[in-house]
Design an enzyme around this catalytic site. Structure first.
Site, PDB file in Angstrom:
ATOM      1  N   ARG A   1       0.770  -0.863  -0.339  1.00 12.68           N
ATOM      2  CA  ARG A   1      -0.334  -0.130   0.094  1.00 12.68           C
ATOM      3  C   ARG A   1       0.690   1.715   0.324  1.00 12.68           C
ATOM      4  NH1 ARG A   1      -2.967  -4.072   1.882  1.00 12.68           N
ATOM      5  NH2 ARG A   1      -0.894  -4.460   2.762  1.00 12.68           N
ATOM      6  N   THR A   2       1.550   1.341   0.924  1.00  9.25           N
ATOM      7  CA  THR A   2       2.516   2.658   0.949  1.00  9.25           C
ATOM      8  C   THR A   2       3.187   3.030   0.267  1.00  9.25           C
ATOM      9  OG1 THR A   2       1.984   2.289   3.851  1.00  9.25           O
ATOM     10  CG2 THR A   2       3.869   4.087   2.683  1.00  9.25           C
TER      11      THR A   2
ATOM     12  N   HIS B   1       4.719   5.962  11.335  1.00  4.96           N
ATOM     13  CA  HIS B   1       3.937   5.840  10.866  1.00  4.96           C
ATOM     14  C   HIS B   1       2.962   6.406   9.982  1.00  4.96           C
ATOM     15  CE1 HIS B   1       3.081   3.978   6.946  1.00  4.96           C
ATOM     16  NE2 HIS B   1       2.511   2.973   6.878  1.00  4.96           N
TER      17      HIS B   1
ATOM     18  N   ARG C   1      10.794   3.837   3.741  1.00  4.17           N
ATOM     19  CA  ARG C   1      10.675   2.533   4.679  1.00  4.17           C
ATOM     20  C   ARG C   1      11.605   2.068   4.872  1.00  4.17           C
ATOM     21  NH1 ARG C   1       5.565  -1.342   4.940  1.00  4.17           N
ATOM     22  NH2 ARG C   1       4.582   1.006   5.687  1.00  4.17           N
TER      23      ARG C   1
ATOM     24  N   LYS D   1      24.912  -5.879  -1.203  1.00  2.00           N
ATOM     25  CA  LYS D   1      26.187  -6.324  -0.584  1.00  2.00           C
ATOM     26  C   LYS D   1      26.963  -5.667   0.451  1.00  2.00           C
ATOM     27  CE  LYS D   1      26.488  -5.041  -5.881  1.00  2.00           C
ATOM     28  NZ  LYS D   1      26.539  -4.281  -6.634  1.00  2.00           N
TER      29      LYS D   1
HETATM   30  N1   CP Z   1      -0.171  -0.599   5.796  1.00  3.24           N
HETATM   31  C1   CP Z   1       0.611  -0.507   5.606  1.00  3.24           C
HETATM   32  O1   CP Z   1       2.161   0.142   5.939  1.00  3.24           O
HETATM   33  O2   CP Z   1       0.602  -1.451   4.276  1.00  3.24           O
HETATM   34  P1   CP Z   1       2.026  -1.944   3.852  1.00  3.24           P
HETATM   35  O3   CP Z   1       3.363  -1.960   4.022  1.00  3.24           O
HETATM   36  O4   CP Z   1       1.449  -2.290   2.381  1.00  3.24           O
HETATM   37  O5   CP Z   1       2.521  -0.209   3.091  1.00  3.24           O
END
Ligand code: CP
Length: 331
Positions: free
Chosen positions: A74-75, A152, A124, A102
């Site tokens: 999603r993100t 988040h 992320r 590496k």
């Molecule tokens: N909610 C969320 O962060 O989903 P993803 O891990 O798919 O990005």
């Protein structure tokens, strides 16, 4: 060597003052006015997406790099599409297949990407604080797309947007966050965001999955699943088995967790809405009959994730508190 080949291009670098940076590393970077402005921008953008041509020209010539060192559907997809819908250039770097394989450090990766002069780096990473490191190593605006179990923030913003669209308000709402709070960056960001907008939060789950002292964030805690019935919104958290250290028994088994803490039709009352950040463990923290029912806003959260992430990118590069960038209305 020809004359043309010997010409050296001047290296042009903007100094830091020429491009003041703002980051979204956590909800603590925002105040209530910021949240209102971002949700308002998302609503404006949402109207533009009803048109046949969905692209807005507001970030033409800007570069947004998505650096994802942890799995995401999603993100990552929504940040990528958000940047494209705003006409920015995008690049994605994932840990697998990059020089991280590496042994290249995150700092060296950030310094390498900084040479392309990105406007925004979205990151992320499994380690808490990785986005701060990138913010220190580069001159880009940095957005935290999830760091360990810390923060988040864009998930919390899209959750607020979804709640407000569904229920018409945020102030005074009662939200029950159910399940694995201990390993959840989503919960930490959401508790902070709900507190900022004047909503009430109750954390519900087994004592092993509720961090000690978390009430200090301004929420209540319950270990009785029946307490979700009092809430307007039941926000279900994923059991994060990948963050549970091997051998540590947080729950006797997933089957028992589902029986004791799973959100089932029988545990909900009429009028409640159900949310989940995804991905879901169907049949563990959420019964499929709930996930697929009319009270579930899980797909809506994904749809609104796009407009909220467009709003965040626009706000950092063209909007913001002064609003002196290219207005969305010109699009
Ligand atoms: N909610 C969320 O962060 O989903 P993803 O891990 O798919 O990005």
């Amino acid at each position: 060597m020809t004359e043309a080949a010997s010409v050296r291009l001047p290296v042009v670098r903007q100094d830091d003052d020429a491009r003041p940076r703002r980051h979204l590393l956590g909800i603590s970077d925002l105040d209530r006015d910021d949240i209102e402005r971002l949700l308002g921008t998302a609503a404006t953008i949402s109207r533009s997406l009803d048109r046949e041509v969905k692209k807005l020209p507001v970030l033409r010539g800007r570069l947004i790099i998505n650096v994802f060192y942890e799995s995401s559907t999603r993100t990552l997809s929504s940040f990528d599409l958000a940047a494209k819908r705003l006409s920015a250039d995008t690049m994605a770097v994932r840990s697998s297949g990059s020089s991280a394989d590496k042994g290249e450090s995150l700092k060296d990766t950030a310094l390498t990407l900084a040479e392309y002069d990105p406007d925004v780096i979205v990151i992320r990473h499994p380690h808490i604080g990785a986005p701060d490191l990138v913010a220190r190593a580069t001159r880009a605006h940095v957005v935290n797309a999830g760091d360990g179990k810390h923060q988040h923030p864009t998930q919390a913003l899209l959750d607020l947007y979804t709640m407000r669209e569904a229920l018409g308000r945020l102030e005074g709402l009662h939200v029950a966050i159910v399940g694995d709070v201990l390993h959840s960056r989503v919960a930490r960001s959401l508790i902070e965001a709900l507190t900022l907008v004047g909503a009430r939060t109750t954390l519900v789950g087994p004592p092993t999955l509720i961090p000690r002292g978390i009430e200090q964030m301004g929420c209540e805690v319950s270990t009785a699943i029946g307490d979700i019935e009092a809430a307007d919104v039941v926000y279900v958290l994923r059991m994060q088995q990948e963050r549970m250290s091997a051998g540590a028994a947080y729950v006797p088994s997933l089957r028992e967790y589902a029986a004791e803490w799973g959100v089932t039709p029988g545990r909900l009352r009429p009028g409640q809405i159900v949310m989940h950040p995804g991905p879901m463990n169907r049949g563990v923290e959420i019964d499929p009959r709930v996930a697929d029912s009319d009270v579930s806003l899980i797909s809506t959260q994904v749809r609104f994730g796009l407009v909220v992430r467009m709003a965040v990118l626009y706000d950092l590069l063209a909007g913001g508190p002064t609003g002196d960038g290219l207005p969305l209305e010109v699009a």
